[in-house]
Design a protein around this motif. Structure first.
Motif: not given
Length: 64
Positions: A7-9, A12-15, A49-61
């Protein structure tokens, strides 16, 4: 990938698409929503966009 990171990713794509669209609208000279509104969308979309992408990467990790 977890549902949360998906969802976060997606957000990020939409923004990111909104930011690119705003740039094209502003460069055309006559934005449909007006220069101020389009500028506000652009100003909010880039950091979001940057915040959502970073949050998606952190959650996946964190869930690997």
């Amino acid at each position: 990938m977890t549902p949360k990171s998906g969802v976060l990713l997606g957000g990020s794509c939409v923004t990111a698409i909104a930011a690119v669209g705003s740039i094209f609208e502003l460069s055309s000279g006559h934005p449909q929503l007006g220069g101020v509104v389009t500028g506000i969308i652009l100003t909010l979309a880039i950091p979001l966009t940057v915040i959502l992408f970073y949050a998606a990467v952190q959650d996946a990790r964190a869930n690997q």
